[in-house]
Design a protein around this motif. Structure first.
Motif, mmCIF file in Angstrom:
data_model
loop_
_atom_site.group_PDB
_atom_site.id
_atom_site.type_symbol
_atom_site.label_atom_id
_atom_site.label_comp_id
_atom_site.label_asym_id
_atom_site.label_seq_id
_atom_site.Cartn_x
_atom_site.Cartn_y
_atom_site.Cartn_z
ATOM 1 N N TYR A 195 0.813 -1.217 0.000
ATOM 2 C CA TYR A 195 0.000 0.000 0.000
ATOM 3 C C TYR A 195 0.848 1.269 0.000
ATOM 4 O O TYR A 195 0.402 2.317 0.459
ATOM 5 N N GLY A 196 2.060 1.166 -0.521
ATOM 6 C CA GLY A 196 2.920 2.330 -0.588
ATOM 7 C C GLY A 196 3.524 2.753 0.728
ATOM 8 O O GLY A 196 4.160 3.804 0.818
ATOM 9 N N LEU A 197 3.367 1.920 1.755
ATOM 10 C CA LEU A 197 3.837 2.287 3.094
ATOM 11 C C LEU A 197 5.244 1.761 3.381
ATOM 12 O O LEU A 197 5.785 2.020 4.457
ATOM 13 N N ARG A 198 5.799 1.011 2.440
ATOM 14 C CA ARG A 198 7.124 0.407 2.615
ATOM 15 C C ARG A 198 7.190 -0.424 3.897
ATOM 16 O O ARG A 198 8.104 -0.308 4.702
ATOM 17 N N GLN A 199 6.169 -1.246 4.054
ATOM 18 C CA GLN A 199 6.129 -2.188 5.166
ATOM 19 C C GLN A 199 7.227 -3.242 4.972
ATOM 20 O O GLN A 199 7.671 -3.494 3.848
ATOM 21 N N PRO A 200 7.656 -3.889 6.057
ATOM 22 C CA PRO A 200 8.695 -4.917 5.903
ATOM 23 C C PRO A 200 8.221 -6.149 5.145
ATOM 24 O O PRO A 200 9.024 -6.898 4.605
ATOM 25 N N THR A 201 6.918 -6.383 5.114
ATOM 26 C CA THR A 201 6.380 -7.539 4.394
ATOM 27 C C THR A 201 5.193 -7.117 3.542
ATOM 28 O O THR A 201 4.484 -6.154 3.863
ATOM 29 N N MET A 202 4.989 -7.853 2.462
ATOM 30 C CA MET A 202 3.844 -7.619 1.594
ATOM 31 C C MET A 202 2.573 -8.204 2.216
ATOM 32 O O MET A 202 2.636 -9.169 2.974
ATOM 33 N N GLN A 203 1.425 -7.628 1.830
ATOM 34 C CA GLN A 203 0.145 -8.102 2.320
ATOM 35 C C GLN A 203 -0.675 -8.662 1.165
ATOM 36 O O GLN A 203 -0.713 -8.075 0.077
ATOM 37 N N PRO A 204 -1.341 -9.808 1.348
ATOM 38 C CA PRO A 204 -2.210 -10.325 0.286
ATOM 39 C C PRO A 204 -3.424 -9.420 0.102
ATOM 40 O O PRO A 204 -3.907 -8.789 1.050
ATOM 41 N N VAL A 205 -3.912 -9.371 -1.119
ATOM 42 C CA VAL A 205 -5.013 -8.465 -1.471
ATOM 43 C C VAL A 205 -6.181 -9.285 -2.010
ATOM 44 O O VAL A 205 -5.995 -10.132 -2.899
ATOM 45 N N SER A 206 -7.366 -9.030 -1.501
ATOM 46 C CA SER A 206 -8.551 -9.707 -2.019
ATOM 47 C C SER A 206 -8.940 -9.091 -3.363
ATOM 48 O O SER A 206 -8.547 -7.965 -3.700
ATOM 49 N N PHE A 207 -9.727 -9.822 -4.121
ATOM 50 C CA PHE A 207 -10.190 -9.325 -5.415
ATOM 51 C C PHE A 207 -11.010 -8.046 -5.246
ATOM 52 O O PHE A 207 -10.879 -7.088 -6.018
ATOM 53 N N GLU A 208 -11.823 -8.017 -4.195
ATOM 54 C CA GLU A 208 -12.664 -6.843 -3.956
ATOM 55 C C GLU A 208 -11.821 -5.613 -3.632
ATOM 56 O O GLU A 208 -12.133 -4.497 -4.089
ATOM 57 N N THR A 209 -10.771 -5.809 -2.862
ATOM 58 C CA THR A 209 -9.894 -4.681 -2.527
ATOM 59 C C THR A 209 -9.194 -4.159 -3.773
ATOM 60 O O THR A 209 -9.057 -2.951 -3.982
ATOM 61 N N TRP A 210 -8.732 -5.078 -4.609
ATOM 62 C CA TRP A 210 -8.063 -4.668 -5.848
ATOM 63 C C TRP A 210 -9.024 -3.854 -6.726
ATOM 64 O O TRP A 210 -8.651 -2.812 -7.290
ATOM 65 N N LEU A 211 -10.281 -4.294 -6.846
ATOM 66 C CA LEU A 211 -11.272 -3.546 -7.615
ATOM 67 C C LEU A 211 -11.517 -2.168 -7.004
ATOM 68 O O LEU A 211 -11.643 -1.159 -7.715
ATOM 69 N N ALA A 212 -11.576 -2.129 -5.671
ATOM 70 C CA ALA A 212 -11.851 -0.858 -4.995
ATOM 71 C C ALA A 212 -10.754 0.170 -5.233
ATOM 72 O O ALA A 212 -11.002 1.375 -5.211
ATOM 73 N N TRP A 213 -9.562 -0.294 -5.490
ATOM 74 C CA TRP A 213 -8.443 0.613 -5.769
ATOM 75 C C TRP A 213 -8.301 0.896 -7.262
ATOM 76 O O TRP A 213 -7.277 1.407 -7.713
ATOM 77 N N GLY A 214 -9.314 0.572 -8.021
ATOM 78 C CA GLY A 214 -9.310 0.916 -9.441
ATOM 79 C C GLY A 214 -8.823 -0.180 -10.344
ATOM 80 O O GLY A 214 -8.601 0.048 -11.540
ATOM 81 N N ALA A 215 -8.620 -1.370 -9.836
ATOM 82 C CA ALA A 215 -8.172 -2.529 -10.629
ATOM 83 C C ALA A 215 -6.949 -2.214 -11.480
ATOM 84 O O ALA A 215 -6.942 -2.436 -12.702
ATOM 85 N N PRO A 216 -5.889 -1.700 -10.864
ATOM 86 C CA PRO A 216 -4.680 -1.382 -11.642
ATOM 87 C C PRO A 216 -4.026 -2.640 -12.189
ATOM 88 O O PRO A 216 -4.150 -3.716 -11.603
ATOM 89 N N ALA A 217 -3.348 -2.493 -13.307
ATOM 90 C CA ALA A 217 -2.657 -3.642 -13.897
ATOM 91 C C ALA A 217 -1.575 -4.144 -12.935
ATOM 92 O O ALA A 217 -0.737 -3.353 -12.482
#
Length: 270
Positions: free
Chosen positions: A46-68
């Motif tokens: 999420y652009g926060l430069r967290q130490p680990t990546m977070q899995p994303v649900s399909f709904e969340t990806w759509l809510a953020w505009g479904a970027p490639a």
């Protein structure tokens, strides 16, 4: 200044917490969503430069505009001595994601050929008192490391086990052993292994002795052996019966000197 930082941090925490149900008017994300060849699940920080990546649900990806999605570099590794294939996916600012692949995940990735790995996460290292060997365990498979393999892995720390392995010089059986009870520290305790059990442990080299502390033997009169239908050596002077953690049974005459057995002085079996 401190108050402003706390406010900014609180805002970011609330933003991430609410990603699962983004508003209908959500703006297009200005941070990447990464894809991996072996799965459909996207990840992001999420652009926060967290130490680990977070899995994303399909709904969340759509809510953020479904970027490639951005394909994340992924390599495939495997120990030469274990069947598991492991994917290692790297990202610009976070720790890599390691994943032991199922067959379906490997197929989805296109059956990539893994390269040989010197070290993989979740590998444990063990040493037994019975030998200087270091045994690596990964995915339920045990393997005795060569010195070159241990060096290539970075000389990882190992756990010194109290259990050990033992074998009589005159018998093929191997036992997993452990210290005796308090007050009987010199007695060898344990259980005789099947070949499959020893193989599953990684073929650890046992300590070899003619006789172990706590093992006993006694003389069996010849007349007791007449009706015994088992593989009993029928010697005119009788036999020697042995009882120990690695072996229990009759001893062939050629092995009697190794254990110090003499029918003239051996105790009579009860």
């Amino acid at each position: 200044m401190v108050a402003r930082r706390l406010l900014a941090l609180a805002t970011l925490v609330l933003l991430v917490a609410g990603l699962g149900a983004a508003p209908a008017s959500a703006a297009r994300a200005d941070f990447p969503f990464y894809s991996r060849p072996y799965t459909s699940v996207l990840v992001t920080d999420y652009g926060l430069r967290q130490p680990t990546m977070q899995p994303v649900s399909f709904e969340t990806w759509l809510a953020w505009g479904a970027p490639a999605p951005v394909p994340a570099p992924t390599e495939y590794l495997k120990y030469p001595w274990a069947p598991q294939i492991v994917a290692r996916t790297t990202f610009p600012h976070t720790e890599p994601i390691w994943q032991v692949l199922t067959f379906d995940e490997w197929a989805r990735a296109g059956y990539p050929t893994p390269r040989a790995a010197a070290w993989l996460p979740q590998t444990s290292y063990t040493k037994f008192p019975s030998s200087p060997e270091i045994i690596a365990e990964f995915g339920g498979v045990n393997h005795i490391l060569t010195f070159d393999e241990w060096r290539a892995a970075g000389f990882p720390a190992f756990v010194e086990r109290s259990a050990s392995y033992a074998k009589l010089s005159w018998d093929a059986g191997i036992a997993e052993t452990y210290p005796g009870n308090p007050g009987a520290e010199t007695k060898l305790n344990g259980v005789r292994l099947t070949y499959a059990q020893w193989a599953a442990a990684g073929y650890p080299t046992p300590m070899v002795r003619d006789m172990f502390p706590g093992d006993t033997f006694c003389w069996v009169p010849a007349e007791w052996l007449v009706n015994d239908q088992g593989p009993v050596p029928k010697y005119p002077e009788g036999g020697i019966s042995y009882e120990g953690v690695t072996y229990s049974g009759y001893v062939a005459r050629e092995h009697w000197p190794l254990i110090g057995a003499d029918v003239a002085t051996a105790p009579h079996c009860p």
